[in-house]
Design an enzyme around this catalytic site. Structure first.
Site, PDB file in Angstrom:
ATOM      1  N   GLU A 166      -3.381  -2.641  -8.279  1.00  0.00           N
ATOM      2  CA  GLU A 166      -2.226  -1.724  -8.300  1.00  0.00           C
ATOM      3  C   GLU A 166      -2.105  -0.901  -9.581  1.00  0.00           C
ATOM      4  O   GLU A 166      -1.029  -0.821 -10.169  1.00  0.00           O
ATOM      5  CB  GLU A 166      -0.936  -2.511  -8.039  1.00  0.00           C
ATOM      6  CG  GLU A 166      -0.974  -3.238  -6.709  1.00  0.00           C
ATOM      7  CD  GLU A 166       0.219  -4.177  -6.485  1.00  0.00           C
ATOM      8  OE1 GLU A 166       1.136  -4.207  -7.309  1.00  0.00           O
ATOM      9  OE2 GLU A 166       0.209  -4.874  -5.447  1.00  0.00           O
ATOM     10  N   ASN A 222      -8.011  -3.296  -5.929  1.00  0.00           N
ATOM     11  CA  ASN A 222      -7.094  -3.588  -4.813  1.00  0.00           C
ATOM     12  C   ASN A 222      -5.779  -2.830  -4.996  1.00  0.00           C
ATOM     13  O   ASN A 222      -5.227  -2.786  -6.096  1.00  0.00           O
ATOM     14  CB  ASN A 222      -6.822  -5.102  -4.829  1.00  0.00           C
ATOM     15  CG  ASN A 222      -6.077  -5.609  -3.610  1.00  0.00           C
ATOM     16  OD1 ASN A 222      -6.476  -5.327  -2.480  1.00  0.00           O
ATOM     17  ND2 ASN A 222      -5.005  -6.358  -3.827  1.00  0.00           N
ATOM     18  N   HIS A 267       0.263  -3.435   3.617  1.00  0.00           N
ATOM     19  CA  HIS A 267       1.617  -3.901   3.927  1.00  0.00           C
ATOM     20  C   HIS A 267       2.280  -2.794   4.759  1.00  0.00           C
ATOM     21  O   HIS A 267       2.691  -1.760   4.226  1.00  0.00           O
ATOM     22  CB  HIS A 267       2.403  -4.173   2.636  1.00  0.00           C
ATOM     23  CG  HIS A 267       1.842  -5.299   1.834  1.00  0.00           C
ATOM     24  ND1 HIS A 267       1.866  -6.610   2.277  1.00  0.00           N
ATOM     25  CD2 HIS A 267       1.205  -5.318   0.632  1.00  0.00           C
ATOM     26  CE1 HIS A 267       1.295  -7.389   1.369  1.00  0.00           C
ATOM     27  NE2 HIS A 267       0.884  -6.634   0.370  1.00  0.00           N
ATOM     28  N   GLU A 304      -4.270  -7.739   2.308  1.00  0.00           N
ATOM     29  CA  GLU A 304      -2.931  -8.357   2.299  1.00  0.00           C
ATOM     30  C   GLU A 304      -2.154  -7.941   3.535  1.00  0.00           C
ATOM     31  O   GLU A 304      -0.942  -7.687   3.477  1.00  0.00           O
ATOM     32  CB  GLU A 304      -2.160  -7.953   1.027  1.00  0.00           C
ATOM     33  CG  GLU A 304      -2.871  -8.302  -0.259  1.00  0.00           C
ATOM     34  CD  GLU A 304      -2.068  -7.987  -1.521  1.00  0.00           C
ATOM     35  OE1 GLU A 304      -0.845  -7.759  -1.423  1.00  0.00           O
ATOM     36  OE2 GLU A 304      -2.677  -7.980  -2.601  1.00  0.00           O
ATOM     37  N   ASP A 340       0.111  -7.335   6.480  1.00  0.00           N
ATOM     38  CA  ASP A 340       1.285  -7.799   7.220  1.00  0.00           C
ATOM     39  C   ASP A 340       1.974  -6.565   7.790  1.00  0.00           C
ATOM     40  O   ASP A 340       1.891  -5.484   7.209  1.00  0.00           O
ATOM     41  CB  ASP A 340       2.229  -8.702   6.403  1.00  0.00           C
ATOM     42  CG  ASP A 340       2.694  -8.123   5.085  1.00  0.00           C
ATOM     43  OD1 ASP A 340       2.584  -6.900   4.883  1.00  0.00           O
ATOM     44  OD2 ASP A 340       3.194  -8.907   4.248  1.00  0.00           O
TER      45      ASP A 340
HETATM   46  O1  G3I Z   1       7.288 -20.279  -8.961  1.00  0.00           O
HETATM   47  C1  G3I Z   1       8.651 -19.908  -9.129  1.00  0.00           C
HETATM   48  C2  G3I Z   1       9.547 -21.065  -9.002  1.00  0.00           C
HETATM   49  O2  G3I Z   1       9.271 -21.959 -10.042  1.00  0.00           O
HETATM   50  C3  G3I Z   1      11.000 -20.594  -9.055  1.00  0.00           C
HETATM   51  O3  G3I Z   1      11.860 -21.665  -8.845  1.00  0.00           O
HETATM   52  C4  G3I Z   1      11.252 -19.534  -7.994  1.00  0.00           C
HETATM   53  C5  G3I Z   1      12.656 -18.979  -8.049  1.00  0.00           C
HETATM   54  O4  G3I Z   1      12.705 -17.636  -7.665  1.00  0.00           O
HETATM   55  O5  G3I Z   1      10.352 -18.479  -8.200  1.00  0.00           O
HETATM   56  C6  G3I Z   1       8.989 -18.873  -8.090  1.00  0.00           C
HETATM   57  O6  G3I Z   1       8.170 -17.784  -8.309  1.00  0.00           O
HETATM   58  C7  G3I Z   1       8.116 -16.811  -7.278  1.00  0.00           C
HETATM   59  C8  G3I Z   1       6.704 -16.744  -6.743  1.00  0.00           C
HETATM   60  O7  G3I Z   1       6.592 -15.693  -5.819  1.00  0.00           O
HETATM   61  C9  G3I Z   1       6.257 -18.036  -6.074  1.00  0.00           C
HETATM   62  O8  G3I Z   1       7.073 -18.297  -4.963  1.00  0.00           O
HETATM   63  C10 G3I Z   1       8.543 -15.490  -7.867  1.00  0.00           C
HETATM   64  O9  G3I Z   1       9.918 -15.525  -8.206  1.00  0.00           O
HETATM   65  C11 G3I Z   1       8.284 -14.381  -6.888  1.00  0.00           C
HETATM   66  O10 G3I Z   1       8.504 -13.136  -7.540  1.00  0.00           O
HETATM   67  C12 G3I Z   1       6.857 -14.440  -6.409  1.00  0.00           C
HETATM   68  O11 G3I Z   1       6.672 -13.403  -5.456  1.00  0.00           O
HETATM   69  C13 G3I Z   1       5.331 -13.053  -5.203  1.00  0.00           C
HETATM   70  C14 G3I Z   1       5.098 -11.608  -5.590  1.00  0.00           C
HETATM   71  O12 G3I Z   1       3.766 -11.250  -5.249  1.00  0.00           O
HETATM   72  C15 G3I Z   1       5.315 -11.359  -7.070  1.00  0.00           C
HETATM   73  O13 G3I Z   1       5.170 -10.032  -7.375  1.00  0.00           O
HETATM   74  C16 G3I Z   1       5.077 -13.249  -3.721  1.00  0.00           C
HETATM   75  O14 G3I Z   1       5.148 -14.640  -3.407  1.00  0.00           O
HETATM   76  C17 G3I Z   1       3.695 -12.703  -3.355  1.00  0.00           C
HETATM   77  O15 G3I Z   1       3.574 -12.681  -1.952  1.00  0.00           O
HETATM   78  C18 G3I Z   1       3.541 -11.283  -3.870  1.00  0.00           C
HETATM   79  O16 G3I Z   1       2.238 -10.858  -3.568  1.00  0.00           O
HETATM   80  C19 G3I Z   1       1.921  -9.511  -3.925  1.00  0.00           C
HETATM   81  C20 G3I Z   1       0.456  -9.478  -4.287  1.00  0.00           C
HETATM   82  O17 G3I Z   1       0.176 -10.416  -5.291  1.00  0.00           O
HETATM   83  C21 G3I Z   1       0.014  -8.073  -4.729  1.00  0.00           C
HETATM   84  N1  G3I Z   1       0.342  -7.092  -3.706  1.00  0.00           N
HETATM   85  C22 G3I Z   1       1.744  -7.101  -3.260  1.00  0.00           C
HETATM   86  C23 G3I Z   1       2.148  -8.504  -2.790  1.00  0.00           C
HETATM   87  C24 G3I Z   1       3.566  -8.501  -2.248  1.00  0.00           C
HETATM   88  O18 G3I Z   1       4.497  -8.197  -3.245  1.00  0.00           O
END
Ligand code: G3I
Length: 302
Positions: free
Chosen positions: A127, A168, A204, A232, A234
Site C-alpha cells: 500500500e 501488494n 476488497h 485479500e 472479499d
Molecule cells: O491484537 C489486539 C488486541 O490485543 C486488542 O485487544 C484488540 C482491541 O482492539 O486489538 C487487537 O488488534 C487488532 C488486530 O486487527 C488483531 O485483531 C487491531 O486493533 C486491528 O486494527 C487489526 O485490524 C487488522 C487491520 O489489517 C489493521 O490495519 C485486521 O484484522 C486485518 O484484517 C487488516 O488487514 C489489512 C491487510 O493487512 C492489508 N490490506 C488491508 C487489510 C484490511 O484492512
C-alpha cells in the site's frame, strides 16, 4: 474437485485464506481451514508490530503456528507484510533517516530470514501508492525517500532468495491511475534489475464493483513478466449478487496464465475485518454460502 484448494490445484493454482492462530482452537474454524484451503497467510501475525515489538527482539509465535499448520498439511504460505505504513510498532515511528533505513533492513532480514525457505511469496511492500498514483506520504517515503521500495525488495531477496517477492495494494482492481502508477514502477524495476516477481491485487470489493477491466488489468501486469495474485479477496453483499462477483474474479484469474492463486481475507464472515459486509465464502456457522458454490464451480471449469 470438492474443495477450493483441490479445485484450484487442477490448474496449478492455490486457493488460500488469511487466518489468525487465536481461532485455531475453534473446531468449525480449524476444520474449514484445513479442509478447503491449500495456502495460508497471516491476517496480522507476521506484521511488524507482531514480529518486532521492541527493536531487535523478534517474536514469531503466531506466524510459526501458521507455518507449521500449513506445512503439516502440505499447504503453501504467503508472507504478509514486511514494510507497511500501518501496524508498525511505536519505536519505528521515532526513528529518522539512516536509523529508520537500518531498522527496515534489519526487520526484513529478521523476519524473511526466520522464514527463509518456507514462504511461497512475500508482500514485501504494502500500500505505498495513493488513488491518484502519487506515493503515499508514509514515514518510509518521507524519511527514506522514494527509493525505499527497491531497497526493501533487494533486502528481501537477500534474506530469502527462494521466495517470490510481491508488491501488494488495494483499489487496483481495474485500469486506473493507481494501478497504472504501480505498473510503471514494475516496468522500471524490471528495466533496472530490481528484484520483483509478483504483484498482489487485494480486491476488497462489493458485489456491484466495476469489474469491467479487472481481467485486462491483471493481464497487462502479467505481460511484464511478473506473476499476479489475488491476495485479500472479499466481496460485500449476499446471495447471487455476491456469488456473481466472486465468479467473475475467479474466472478472471483462471483466464490469466500468470495469475497463480487467490487468497480470501478470512475464513468466516464472523471474523471478517468487515463483518457487517458478510464478504466471505463461509457464514458465521461455517456453512457454505452461494458464493462458495460459484467459486468452486468456476475453479472446476464451469
Ligand atoms: O491484537 C489486539 C488486541 O490485543 C486488542 O485487544 C484488540 C482491541 O482492539 O486489538 C487487537 O488488534 C487488532 C488486530 O486487527 C488483531 O485483531 C487491531 O486493533 C486491528 O486494527 C487489526 O485490524 C487488522 C487491520 O489489517 C489493521 O490495519 C485486521 O484484522 C486485518 O484484517 C487488516 O488487514 C489489512 C491487510 O493487512 C492489508 N490490506 C488491508 C487489510 C484490511 O484492512
Amino acid at each position: 474437485a470438492e474443495t477450493l484448494g483441490a479445485a484450484a490445484a487442477q490448474s496449478g493454482r492455490y486457493f488460500g485464506a488469511a487466518v489468525a492462530p487465536n481461532y485455531f482452537g475453534e473446531a468449525g474454524y480449524a476444520s474449514t481451514m484445513d479442509r478447503e484451503f491449500n495456502s495460508l497467510v497471516a491476517e496480522n501475525a507476521m506484521k511488524w508490530d507482531a514480529t518486532e515489538p521492541n527493536r531487535g527482539q523478534f517474536t514469531f509465535g503466531g506466524g510459526d503456528q501458521i507455518v507449521s499448520r500449513a506445512q503439516s498439511r502440505g499447504m503453501t504460505v504467503r508472507g504478509h507484510t514486511l514494510v507497511w505504513h500501518a501496524q508498525y510498532p511505536g519505536w519505528v515511528g521515532g526513528l529518522s533517516g539512516n536509523d529508520l533505513r537500518q531498522a527496515m533492513v534489519s526487520h526484513i532480514n529478521g523476519v524473511a530470514g526466520h522464514y527463509r525457505g518456507k514462504i511461497h511469496s512475500w508482500d514485501v511492500v504494502n500500500e505505498a501508492f495513493e488513488w491518484d498514483g502519487s506515493r503515499r506520504q508514509s514515514i518510509f517515503q518521507q524519511r527514506l525517500g522514494g527509493g525505499y521500495i527497491e531497497e526493501a525488495f533487494r533486502a528481501a531477496r537477500a534474506a530469502d532468495p527462494g521466495a517470490k517477492l510481491c508488491y501488494n495494494d488495494y483499489g487496483t482492481d481495474g485500469v486506473n491511475a493507481k494501478s497504472t502508477a504501480i505498473y510503471n514502477m514494475v516496468v522500471d524495476f524490471r528495466n533496472r534489475g530490481v528484484p520483483i516477481d509478483c504483484v498482489g491485487f487485494q480486491s476488497h470489493l462489493d458485489w456491484n464493483s466495476d469489474l469491467s477491466s479487472y481481467q485486462s488489468n491483471l493481464q497487462r501486469f502479467a505481460n511484464l513478466g511478473v506473476d499476479v495474485q489475488i491476495t485479500e479477496l472479499d466481496i460485500g453483499g449476499s446471495g447471487t449478487g455476491q456469488a456473481g462477483a466472486y465468479q467473475r474474479v475467479t474466472q478472471a484469474c483462471l483466464a490469466v496464465a500468470r495469475c497463480t492463486g487467490i487468497t480470501v481475507w478470512g475464513v468466516t464472515d464472523k471474523y471478517s475485518w468487515r463483518s457487517s459486509a458478510t464478504p466471505l465464502l463461509f457464514d458465521g456457522n461455517y456453512q457454505k454460502k452461494t458464493a462458495y458454490a460459484s467459486v468452486l464451480a468456476a475453479l472446476n471449469g464451469a
